[in-house]
Design an enzyme around this catalytic site. Structure first.
Site, PDB file in Angstrom:
ATOM      1  N   GLU A  15       0.534  -1.428   0.004  1.00  0.00           N
ATOM      2  CA  GLU A  15       0.307  -0.385  -0.162  1.00  0.00           C
ATOM      3  C   GLU A  15       0.983   1.072  -0.093  1.00  0.00           C
ATOM      4  O   GLU A  15       1.584   1.390   0.841  1.00  0.00           O
ATOM      5  CB  GLU A  15      -0.352   0.264   1.039  1.00  0.00           C
ATOM      6  CG  GLU A  15      -1.656  -0.804   1.557  1.00  0.00           C
ATOM      7  CD  GLU A  15      -3.137  -1.347   0.035  1.00  0.00           C
ATOM      8  OE1 GLU A  15      -3.526  -0.111  -0.196  1.00  0.00           O
ATOM      9  OE2 GLU A  15      -2.916  -2.429  -0.493  1.00  0.00           O
ATOM     10  N   LYS A  33      -8.586 -14.608  16.914  1.00  0.00           N
ATOM     11  CA  LYS A  33      -8.729 -14.432  15.792  1.00  0.00           C
ATOM     12  C   LYS A  33     -10.099 -13.381  15.916  1.00  0.00           C
ATOM     13  O   LYS A  33     -10.422 -13.139  14.689  1.00  0.00           O
ATOM     14  CB  LYS A  33      -9.021 -15.389  15.092  1.00  0.00           C
ATOM     15  CG  LYS A  33      -7.873 -16.097  14.823  1.00  0.00           C
ATOM     16  CD  LYS A  33      -6.405 -15.970  13.962  1.00  0.00           C
ATOM     17  CE  LYS A  33      -5.242 -16.905  13.567  1.00  0.00           C
ATOM     18  NZ  LYS A  33      -4.688 -17.041  15.405  1.00  0.00           N
ATOM     19  N   ASP A  73       1.503 -14.419  12.652  1.00  0.00           N
ATOM     20  CA  ASP A  73       0.520 -14.444  11.681  1.00  0.00           C
ATOM     21  C   ASP A  73      -0.896 -13.494  11.697  1.00  0.00           C
ATOM     22  O   ASP A  73      -1.125 -12.408  12.046  1.00  0.00           O
ATOM     23  CB  ASP A  73      -0.097 -15.477  13.617  1.00  0.00           C
ATOM     24  CG  ASP A  73      -0.906 -16.084  12.273  1.00  0.00           C
ATOM     25  OD1 ASP A  73      -1.856 -15.154  11.488  1.00  0.00           O
ATOM     26  OD2 ASP A  73      -2.447 -17.194  12.824  1.00  0.00           O
ATOM     27  N   HIS A  80      -1.662  10.264  -0.887  1.00  0.00           N
ATOM     28  CA  HIS A  80      -1.892   9.011  -1.395  1.00  0.00           C
ATOM     29  C   HIS A  80      -2.426   9.631  -2.760  1.00  0.00           C
ATOM     30  O   HIS A  80      -2.233   8.498  -3.266  1.00  0.00           O
ATOM     31  CB  HIS A  80      -3.280   8.689  -0.362  1.00  0.00           C
ATOM     32  CG  HIS A  80      -3.092   8.732   0.797  1.00  0.00           C
ATOM     33  ND1 HIS A  80      -2.698   8.562   2.721  1.00  0.00           N
ATOM     34  CD2 HIS A  80      -3.030   7.006   1.102  1.00  0.00           C
ATOM     35  CE1 HIS A  80      -2.875   8.038   2.973  1.00  0.00           C
ATOM     36  NE2 HIS A  80      -3.119   6.705   2.503  1.00  0.00           N
TER      37      HIS A  80
END
Lengths: 407, 407, 407, 407
Positions: free
Chosen positions: B96, B227, B301, B391
């Site tokens: 990104e 999670k 993870d 951006h």
């Protein structure tokens, strides 16, 4: 050292002009000079990373090389989507043992059941600028102005993007604040940048015409749900709202998951209430695992897992077998733009047959289908008592000795 | 085809014995035969991926190669941690645009301010097995039994792991369900597998001794927050609860962020209320961006971003400048186990100087510090009006023409 | 006019000395002079209200009379509680048509099924003072001090109350804030005032001994859940955590609710997911209706409905019938103190046989049982299609013509 | 005994025909025969309660008398509403000591500041029927049908109510479920019954015309937020969304609350973060106290406190003083229907000057203003250290000896 940092003399976040290969690689090499880690450099800044330096210019700053993440192949995964019925081979990138094996098991179950239905039932990406006033009186006046001039705002969008389109505007008043919730469609891009530019154009248009001047305003007021798990999107959409469901005959459950529909429903009850008691956004098992692995493989924004990994898994026993569904209100994927054109992302999208324009809905359907596969597999593992055993075996690279401690 | 899938005849999630290099590479090649995508194969299954096939055996199944993700270098980032004060160079992996530049800007601000305080204020990883009974009467009896026999459970743990330790047990009764919330410390591993095995051992011990037999039980009842973004952990911990804070003189804010402390506090108010109105878990801007990039670089993870990217950012103006803090209750990181030993993860941990035992607390502190850097930078960009401009420039690889459209 | 307001020259919230009857009635009469509403005065300030003026002196300020709320009688409701099995007649005060009839139907169903199990599975009322420091470093030091000196805090409590007891202390750090979550038991009082005074004493003790001085502190930091629906208490307790459950034979469901267990479970699924999609705290139908009516009748703090009316309703079909449970983590009731000694509250507690010391656990069990009755009845009404019909008939005082529009 | 229960032979929730006075009083007397509590009977079923028996026939079943709740008078409270600027005298019914005194203090502060702005910024009451299908494919088809036939649904409404109007319809798909979120305006009634009947009519119309038959459906799927605190309504409305704000000069804060704007903002920060850490829906102090007392006095549905007592309190220091606002998205009030015609409710509405048609917006504005008064007062008490002292004094009916333990 300044020259090593993209955007020196940064008055704000700034960036480089696109530099030729030699310059990018040269700068990366100089950055390694700051670190003094030869082995790390050999791994991260290998020949391929050096040669590719200029290809990453639009995707990263202060480049020093690349990391490698292993990819496993899942499938065939049969998806009965809105536009086509397809068997997919799905690349998943992860370093977590057992993940690919588990999703693979679920995928084969779905395929054996004839495939899963998949639908994108809503679409839209939001930006939510915030305008602050002296009191609720002005906030109300401003809000009424916005409601009466939506066309004006849509027009501002068409001047900055040909793909983005404003589809909804809603003002939410809190005290003397007005949050202007702007919703856009973004064609086949995930669209975060597109909606940022469009919202910026809208805000400027608003400021030109508003009958009341805000004391101050910001382009984003954290109401859009960007990079955040929100209750709001459970009832709406951010990106694509994907629903995938399937009815699975009892025999398949017994053969492939070694349990029964009824026991799986018991597990669903346990987990649903566990989510409620812990204040989880939604009810599910481990959406994040499959989504992170698929996003990563396919050049999607992995940080969006924060918002995408929420939703609802539902299991019901229906006489002959099991009904199962997943609802994912926040799937943020694109098949153009962002990281999708980078070499390995393009390769993974090609494996799916979903690179380029026209494919973002299908990619979202695959996301939903993979997630359903993962939910069925993990619930099956908890039901048959294999969860701990499988993780032990796979994380140690050993053959697993199955020992069921339930039923 | 069956042989191509790890875990054929899977009664459950199963895995391969650790195969020698030739076999892994051979199987990967056969899997590519199913796909028929030469260009994708060349990219994903290049020489290095082929040569490394066996190294990934404990981390993935159905291997077909590797993807590459570009890494940018952020820093120096000065962290005043519990055990040492250090200037870190931080590798962030992302596709990104603007992300690395933005975090870099924040990191330099923190360093210029003399560094940020960082503390792990709580630790623990949970598993929450669920036991179901006939009625609340049995549930209460069972719960009383657990409360009276915690030592028995701790003893079960010591037989399956030398690193994991049971530090808390709490029963939550809902109807005829009992959720047994087990909390462990896991030394320098993030510990998800460790606590799974330990909880499995505990459940077996419970079943041996319980005065009342459950109708059924499951190793996890979704109460642990694994999670998932949960309200529960906002008030507790999952992994490490990290707090990082700093006081920044007014001049630094003005010079480096081109705004004022007061305006940043206005932005904080806007965003805090926006989070509340949208039902966000916590109050923050974009924790997920920096965390995902750091987790990815360092072999953590990445799916844990779903749980880690929640918490609280707080800004207050204090006469002379700005007080800023981030509180991250769910940092799941380790410096041993999981993906940390894989080549590029090891390299990135070496860049940080945090590979191997004894470093997980410091890694968590760096996570918190990077997140604070990112919050300050994005708020600064919203305040100075540079968010959209930056951006636009960075995603197009152009030099940015700064044009402030605010103040 | 000043003299008409309790606490003139209020530097803060102040109050009157206990005035004799004549003075209270006299002041009330003067207050009516400000309003000039003869009919309203006749209704609110009738002879009984005038005569009772002095009885309300500890329960209200600026007294002008009383309102009347009708009470209906529900039962018999058989509760199989921890200390006794009893059939209760339950007074419910409400002005909402159909409410009493609906709860009555549920109560008779529970009784016909042999009664419902009821247990208080956890107890505790919290106050959560907040202490602010310069940085997380001091916050950590303070938090460590608290953890090491819990006995000191318990001792402070014993000096201000003989009924309240400190049972848990936990510090939650956010930035440079420390929330000290104090949990007390409060004997048979609901205990909000008791824990306020105890917490105040604790804070003073802390300030005397703390090795680090807070920049400022407050007696409550909104972490306790007082008068608020919180995710926190779903997993813990505020007041009393009550669980009530029952197994009901299929025939009873069919005879009394005119539906089937399976259809009721379908309704539960519908409503459970509806709660999740709307971001409800917990999963339930209408806890608030029965609780508000019972609290109001029995002199409990009706504002506590805000916190008490959350929890979990669960329905499962079990071969022969229906398993149903409610879990209410936040029942705030007492049988001494607060409004319980007022004439009509005392009368209603007498109807239950639960006035005075020793009865708060049983009162909490009745709360849970009434709530379960209400959940079963409303689900039954939705299933048989009678919900709209019944409300139409009862709110018009007509005989209801049943017309089922489902099945 | 059967005859004593309203609605014998209840196939569902049923009700009585409107009985003449003698019969109601006679039945009430017989119900007392079941209880055998003479003193309770004398209190609850006094002459007035006996005489009024038939007046409560549309508001309660199984009537046994009335309870009395004391009322205190707050004010003057100056509200700068949408339609008129008024000074209100506000009746609050409660048994909690200090409540009326505290709200009174806040009311006088607002009035001294020139009054508070009050606006109803959104209106609407929802019902959300749920329709279940075989799969998401049918759910999508049904949802498309609804979207294309909104006019059909509005027409159905006009046949059952002349006051209710359908203003929005939105389908939310989850798996094979469709939640049809119907939003109505309900004129000056709070409208829960009205929307129930209207939704029932809509559902029947849908079933007549839908191209796909649901497997089953329910009139409510818990998505409407009825009697529940939901995240959904924070961003929308249930009933009336009321915003009230004020700017208060520093001197008034100092004189009347004995603290400073800056200290109050510190308290707001403390409480806001406390709410976030505990997973509260919204950010506030004690909305429930004032709302419950006002609802109770004015014949509103007190159970709605469960949904109404959520929202946002915001305080900001602004150079010269304090800006304060409350936003209450769920104010459920009416000035016709429900309990508003009962004698004491009518009397209290008359005190406000808000009985009957045309007054519900103003009543909602008063609710918001009272709530703001209460928030300012409690924050003031926490800041000046008077909170514990005031409660101790008022609950004991003693003159309060102020002792500040802060500043």
């Amino acid at each position: 050292m300044d020259a090593l940092q993209n955007g020196r003399n940064l008055a704000a976040v700034t960036g480089p002009t696109k530099r030729p290969f030699q310059e990018e690689a040269f700068l990366a090499a100089k950055r390694w000079g700051l670190i003094n880690q030869a082995a790390a450099r050999a791994e991260i800044f290998d020949t391929k990373a050096k040669d590719s330096a200029s290809r990453f210019g639009n995707n990263i700053e202060s480049y020093i090389g690349t990391i490698s993440v292993p990819v496993g192949l899942v499938g065939p995964l049969r998806v009965l989507g809105a536009n086509c019925k397809r068997d997919y081979r799905v690349p998943l990138a992860t370093t977590e043992a057992a993940l690919v094996a588990s999703y693979n098991r679920g995928a084969r179950l779905l395929t054996a059941a004839g495939g899963c239905n998949a639908r994108v039932v809503a679409e839209g990406v939001n930006r939510s600028p915030m305008f602050a006033f002296d009191s609720v009186l002005e906030a109300e006046e401003f809000s009424n102005f916005i409601a009466a001039h939506c066309a004006l705002l849509g027009d501002a969008v068409s001047q900055v993007t040909s793909h983005g389109r404003l589809v909804d505007v809603r003002c939410v008043i809190e005290g003397n604040h007005v949050y202007v919730d702007l919703q856009f469609t973004t064609a086949d891009a995930s669209g975060q940048n597109m909606v940022t530019f469009a919202a910026d154009a809208i805000c400027n248009r608003i400021l030109e015409h508003s009958p009341v001047d805000p004391r101050y305003w910001f382009l984003e007021g954290n109401f859009s749900g960007d990079k955040k798990s929100t209750a709001k999107s459970m009832a709406h959409v951010r990106g694509k709202r994907v629903v995938v469901d399937v009815s699975i005959p009892r025999e398949l459950i017994e053969q492939q998951l070694h349990t029964t529909p009824e026991r799986m429903v018991e597990n669903w009850y346990a987990g649903a209430i566990g989510c409620v008691l812990s204040g989880t956004t939604g009810i599910h098992g481990h959406f994040a695992n499959g989504l992170a692995a698929l996003y990563l493989a396919c050049g999607q924004d992995v940080a969006c897992v924060a918002e995408s990994a929420t939703g609802v898994t539902r299991l019901e026993a229906n006489g002959d077998g099991l009904y199962a569904s997943v609802t994912l209100p926040n799937i943020m994927v694109g098949t153009v733009g962002g990281g999708t054109a980078l070499p390995s992302a393009k390769a993974c999208l090609d494996i799916l047959g979903l690179a380029g324009p026209g494919n973002s809905v299908a990619l979202a359907e695959v996301c939903g289908a993979i997630v359903l596969a993962g939910e069925l597999s993990i619930i099956g593992a908890f039901c048959s008592g294999d969860f701990a055993t499988a993780h032990r075996a796979l994380s140690r690279g050993e053959a697993m000795k199955r020992s069921r401690n339930h039923d």
